[in-house]
Write a protein that holds these residues in place. Structure first.
Motif, PDB file in Angstrom:
ATOM      1  N   PRO A 274       0.811  -1.235   0.000  1.00  0.00           N
ATOM      2  CA  PRO A 274       0.000   0.000   0.000  1.00  0.00           C
ATOM      3  C   PRO A 274       0.834   1.270   0.000  1.00  0.00           C
ATOM      4  O   PRO A 274       0.301   2.355   0.121  1.00  0.00           O
ATOM      5  N   TRP A 275       2.137   1.172  -0.189  1.00  0.00           N
ATOM      6  CA  TRP A 275       2.964   2.358   0.026  1.00  0.00           C
ATOM      7  C   TRP A 275       3.438   2.990  -1.278  1.00  0.00           C
ATOM      8  O   TRP A 275       4.458   3.652  -1.324  1.00  0.00           O
ATOM      9  N   GLY A 276       2.730   2.792  -2.387  1.00  0.00           N
ATOM     10  CA  GLY A 276       3.144   3.433  -3.630  1.00  0.00           C
ATOM     11  C   GLY A 276       4.281   2.666  -4.277  1.00  0.00           C
ATOM     12  O   GLY A 276       4.484   1.496  -4.008  1.00  0.00           O
ATOM     13  N   LYS A 277       5.079   3.328  -5.102  1.00  0.00           N
ATOM     14  CA  LYS A 277       6.074   2.631  -5.934  1.00  0.00           C
ATOM     15  C   LYS A 277       7.491   3.149  -5.745  1.00  0.00           C
ATOM     16  O   LYS A 277       8.457   2.399  -5.879  1.00  0.00           O
ATOM     17  N   LEU A 278       7.653   4.416  -5.437  1.00  0.00           N
ATOM     18  CA  LEU A 278       8.984   5.012  -5.505  1.00  0.00           C
ATOM     19  C   LEU A 278       9.856   4.615  -4.318  1.00  0.00           C
ATOM     20  O   LEU A 278       9.388   4.545  -3.190  1.00  0.00           O
ATOM     21  N   ARG A 279      11.143   4.380  -4.609  1.00  0.00           N
ATOM     22  CA  ARG A 279      12.063   3.859  -3.594  1.00  0.00           C
ATOM     23  C   ARG A 279      12.638   4.983  -2.748  1.00  0.00           C
ATOM     24  O   ARG A 279      13.091   6.000  -3.279  1.00  0.00           O
ATOM     25  N   LEU A 280      12.693   4.785  -1.442  1.00  0.00           N
ATOM     26  CA  LEU A 280      13.125   5.827  -0.507  1.00  0.00           C
ATOM     27  C   LEU A 280      14.575   6.240  -0.734  1.00  0.00           C
ATOM     28  O   LEU A 280      14.881   7.432  -0.878  1.00  0.00           O
ATOM     29  N   LEU A 281      15.495   5.277  -0.776  1.00  0.00           N
ATOM     30  CA  LEU A 281      16.925   5.591  -0.650  1.00  0.00           C
ATOM     31  C   LEU A 281      17.555   6.167  -1.910  1.00  0.00           C
ATOM     32  O   LEU A 281      18.495   6.950  -1.834  1.00  0.00           O
ATOM     33  N   TYR A 282      17.047   5.778  -3.107  1.00  0.00           N
ATOM     34  CA  TYR A 282      17.718   6.279  -4.312  1.00  0.00           C
ATOM     35  C   TYR A 282      16.756   6.947  -5.291  1.00  0.00           C
ATOM     36  O   TYR A 282      17.122   7.191  -6.425  1.00  0.00           O
ATOM     37  N   GLU A 283      15.541   7.229  -4.831  1.00  0.00           N
ATOM     38  CA  GLU A 283      14.615   8.070  -5.610  1.00  0.00           C
ATOM     39  C   GLU A 283      14.074   9.200  -4.714  1.00  0.00           C
ATOM     40  O   GLU A 283      14.359  10.366  -4.946  1.00  0.00           O
ATOM     41  N   CYS A 284      13.352   8.858  -3.634  1.00  0.00           N
ATOM     42  CA  CYS A 284      12.668   9.891  -2.850  1.00  0.00           C
ATOM     43  C   CYS A 284      13.628  10.725  -1.998  1.00  0.00           C
ATOM     44  O   CYS A 284      13.473  11.948  -1.921  1.00  0.00           O
ATOM     45  N   ASN A 285      14.643  10.110  -1.366  1.00  0.00           N
ATOM     46  CA  ASN A 285      15.575  10.913  -0.555  1.00  0.00           C
ATOM     47  C   ASN A 285      16.388  11.894  -1.401  1.00  0.00           C
ATOM     48  O   ASN A 285      16.440  13.085  -1.077  1.00  0.00           O
ATOM     49  N   PRO A 286      17.025  11.452  -2.512  1.00  0.00           N
ATOM     50  CA  PRO A 286      17.776  12.448  -3.291  1.00  0.00           C
ATOM     51  C   PRO A 286      16.874  13.540  -3.884  1.00  0.00           C
ATOM     52  O   PRO A 286      17.212  14.724  -3.837  1.00  0.00           O
ATOM     53  N   MET A 287      15.672  13.143  -4.380  1.00  0.00           N
ATOM     54  CA  MET A 287      14.781  14.160  -4.969  1.00  0.00           C
ATOM     55  C   MET A 287      14.219  15.068  -3.871  1.00  0.00           C
ATOM     56  O   MET A 287      14.107  16.282  -4.051  1.00  0.00           O
ATOM     57  N   GLY A 288      13.919  14.481  -2.701  1.00  0.00           N
ATOM     58  CA  GLY A 288      13.422  15.288  -1.578  1.00  0.00           C
ATOM     59  C   GLY A 288      14.467  16.300  -1.124  1.00  0.00           C
ATOM     60  O   GLY A 288      14.150  17.454  -0.817  1.00  0.00           O
ATOM     61  N   TYR A 289      15.727  15.869  -1.112  1.00  0.00           N
ATOM     62  CA  TYR A 289      16.847  16.744  -0.711  1.00  0.00           C
ATOM     63  C   TYR A 289      16.945  17.937  -1.657  1.00  0.00           C
ATOM     64  O   TYR A 289      17.051  19.082  -1.237  1.00  0.00           O
ATOM     65  N   LEU A 290      16.844  17.677  -2.973  1.00  0.00           N
ATOM     66  CA  LEU A 290      16.937  18.759  -3.971  1.00  0.00           C
ATOM     67  C   LEU A 290      15.749  19.718  -3.863  1.00  0.00           C
ATOM     68  O   LEU A 290      15.920  20.937  -3.879  1.00  0.00           O
ATOM     69  N   ILE A 291      14.555  19.137  -3.705  1.00  0.00           N
ATOM     70  CA  ILE A 291      13.358  19.977  -3.602  1.00  0.00           C
ATOM     71  C   ILE A 291      13.467  20.892  -2.379  1.00  0.00           C
ATOM     72  O   ILE A 291      13.196  22.091  -2.446  1.00  0.00           O
ATOM     73  N   GLU A 292      13.918  20.341  -1.254  1.00  0.00           N
ATOM     74  CA  GLU A 292      14.053  21.162  -0.041  1.00  0.00           C
ATOM     75  C   GLU A 292      15.152  22.208  -0.219  1.00  0.00           C
ATOM     76  O   GLU A 292      14.991  23.357   0.173  1.00  0.00           O
ATOM     77  N   GLN A 293      16.258  21.818  -0.836  1.00  0.00           N
ATOM     78  CA  GLN A 293      17.349  22.772  -1.064  1.00  0.00           C
ATOM     79  C   GLN A 293      16.901  23.910  -1.983  1.00  0.00           C
ATOM     80  O   GLN A 293      17.443  25.001  -1.957  1.00  0.00           O
ATOM     81  N   ALA A 294      15.862  23.635  -2.797  1.00  0.00           N
ATOM     82  CA  ALA A 294      15.342  24.667  -3.720  1.00  0.00           C
ATOM     83  C   ALA A 294      14.166  25.437  -3.101  1.00  0.00           C
ATOM     84  O   ALA A 294      13.512  26.224  -3.778  1.00  0.00           O
ATOM     85  N   GLY A 295      13.885  25.152  -1.805  1.00  0.00           N
ATOM     86  CA  GLY A 295      12.857  25.919  -1.093  1.00  0.00           C
ATOM     87  C   GLY A 295      11.488  25.273  -1.083  1.00  0.00           C
ATOM     88  O   GLY A 295      10.514  25.875  -0.608  1.00  0.00           O
ATOM     89  N   GLY A 296      11.383  24.035  -1.616  1.00  0.00           N
ATOM     90  CA  GLY A 296      10.094  23.341  -1.623  1.00  0.00           C
ATOM     91  C   GLY A 296       9.974  22.374  -0.458  1.00  0.00           C
ATOM     92  O   GLY A 296      10.779  22.419   0.483  1.00  0.00           O
ATOM     93  N   LEU A 297       8.969  21.490  -0.523  1.00  0.00           N
ATOM     94  CA  LEU A 297       8.749  20.494   0.530  1.00  0.00           C
ATOM     95  C   LEU A 297       8.614  19.116  -0.097  1.00  0.00           C
ATOM     96  O   LEU A 297       8.157  18.990  -1.241  1.00  0.00           O
ATOM     97  N   ALA A 298       8.996  18.071   0.687  1.00  0.00           N
ATOM     98  CA  ALA A 298       8.858  16.685   0.233  1.00  0.00           C
ATOM     99  C   ALA A 298       8.336  15.860   1.401  1.00  0.00           C
ATOM    100  O   ALA A 298       8.982  15.814   2.457  1.00  0.00           O
ATOM    101  N   ASP A 299       7.156  15.270   1.237  1.00  0.00           N
ATOM    102  CA  ASP A 299       6.451  14.627   2.352  1.00  0.00           C
ATOM    103  C   ASP A 299       5.966  13.247   1.945  1.00  0.00           C
ATOM    104  O   ASP A 299       5.825  12.965   0.754  1.00  0.00           O
TER     105      ASP A 299
END
Ligand code: FBP
Length: 340
Positions: A274-299
């Motif tokens: 039930p947790w979707g498809k995208l992988r935490l360690l090599y998809e969501c964490n790096p993309m979340g890091y970039l989004i936050e560094q650019a002033g956005g949010l990743a949840d």
């Protein structure tokens, strides 16, 4: 923005970061430059994919149960080779391998852990749709002779750098080492990534929603309420336009530049997952890091992605990211605080 005009190469930029950080040894610079080299070689294969025997699948399935594409395998092998060649990697992990990848015998190793998705959006390769490479870099935490899973299972806020390469109409490399996000475009005439997008900042609010609406029936009512709200025109907001490429790198790149919201939420397509498809360690964490560094949010819908305590190498998490005001609004709906 005229890349050739600025003439700042990504190596210049990485070196400037090195000079700016006290005690830097050059190891990190060397490591990033090997990723740059891998990107150039993968780019040369993707741009001529239709002409050489590199389209189609290998017939093998990876740990995700996905068919491994020939370009996946090529990009994976190349990343492993270039990264270990730097002599600064303690250990690697890839979307394509079930377990961490040991260094080849007699390889000088270092202190960095690199996790990567060698070719993201591989379902789009044969249709010549934009694809990408995603990387996440951490410092090793274990102290014994061998790396342990603890080195990989670190929360995303521990990343020392992250980035992606987008193989699209032009090839771009976007990365951050914690001092904002910079974008470089590959100038094929000089074979160099040149600074084209300095200090990328995601707009506070956008008017684009990006999600695979084909899964509508598998989403919960709170999420559906939010998406209906985005579709409605009100005095305070326009109708949100739908854009979904189906390659996370391309969808996140557009979100970084234009703003709006990208969602791969949890769904009940497969009640066992039930947790979707995208992988935490090599998809969501790096993309979340970039989004936050650019002033956005990743949840995840239940909290900041970068604070998720990882438990498995290939674990998946719901991912909701983009413009700060859009993500805050989405979370208010998804958590049931808002319903109109
Ligand atoms: P891989 O191709 O690396 O497995 O990546 C997964 C991915 O293709 C993402 O790039 C994209 O966001 C998502 O899956 C698309 O999934 P779906 O087809 O379910 O919308």
């Amino acid at each position: 923005m005229n890349p050739s005009g600025t003439g700042i190469t990504i190596t210049n930029h990485i070196l400037e970061q090195q000079y700016a950080s006290a005690g830097a040894t050059g190891a990190f610079t060397h490591l990033l430059n090997e990723i740059v080299m891998a990107a150039k070689i993968i780019n040369s294969e993707t741009t001529k994919a239709g002409l050489v025997d590199i389209l189609g699948s290998t017939g093998r399935r990876n740990v995700q149960g996905e068919t491994v594409k020939k370009l996946d395998e090529f990009a994976h092998g190349l990343m492993v080779d270039r990264l270990y060649r730097s002599g600064h990697v303690a250990m690697l992990a890839s979307e394509e391998d079930a377990d961490p990848i040991d260094p080849p015998r007699d390889t000088k190793v270092g202190e960095y852990i690199v996790m990567f998705d060698p070719l993201d959006g591989s379902s789009n390769i044969d249709a010549n749709v934009s694809i990408g490479t995603i990387f996440s870099i951490l410092k090793r935490v274990s102290t014994g002779p061998e790396c342990t899973m603890a080195d990989f299972l670190q929360p995303g806020f521990k990343q020392v750098a992250a980035g992606y390469v987008l193989y699209g109409s032009s090839t771009m490399l976007v990365y951050s080492t914690g001092n904002g996000v910079s974008g470089f475009t590959l100038d094929p005439s000089v074979g160099e990534f040149l600074l084209s997008h300095p200090n990328i900042t995601v707009p506070q609010r956008g008017k684009i929603v990006s999600a695979n609406m084909g899964y509508w029936d598998y989403w919960d009512d709170n999420l559906k309420n939010y998406l209906r709200y985005l579709r409605a025109k009100t005095d305070t907001k326009p109708v949100y336009s739908l854009r979904y490429i189906g390659s996370m790198v391309a969808d996140i790149h557009r979100t970084l530049l234009y703003g709006g919201i990208f969602l791969y939420p949890n769904d009940t397509k497969d009640p066992k997952k039930p947790w979707g498809k995208l992988r935490l360690l090599y998809e969501c964490n790096p993309m979340g890091y970039l989004i936050e560094q650019a002033g956005g949010l990743a949840d995840t819908g239940k909290g900041r992605v970068l604070e998720v305590e990882p438990t498995e190498l290939h674990q998946r998490v719901p991912f909701i990211a983009g413009s700060r005001e859009d993500v805050e609004e989405a979370i208010a709906f998804i958590s049931g605080q808002r319903c109109e």
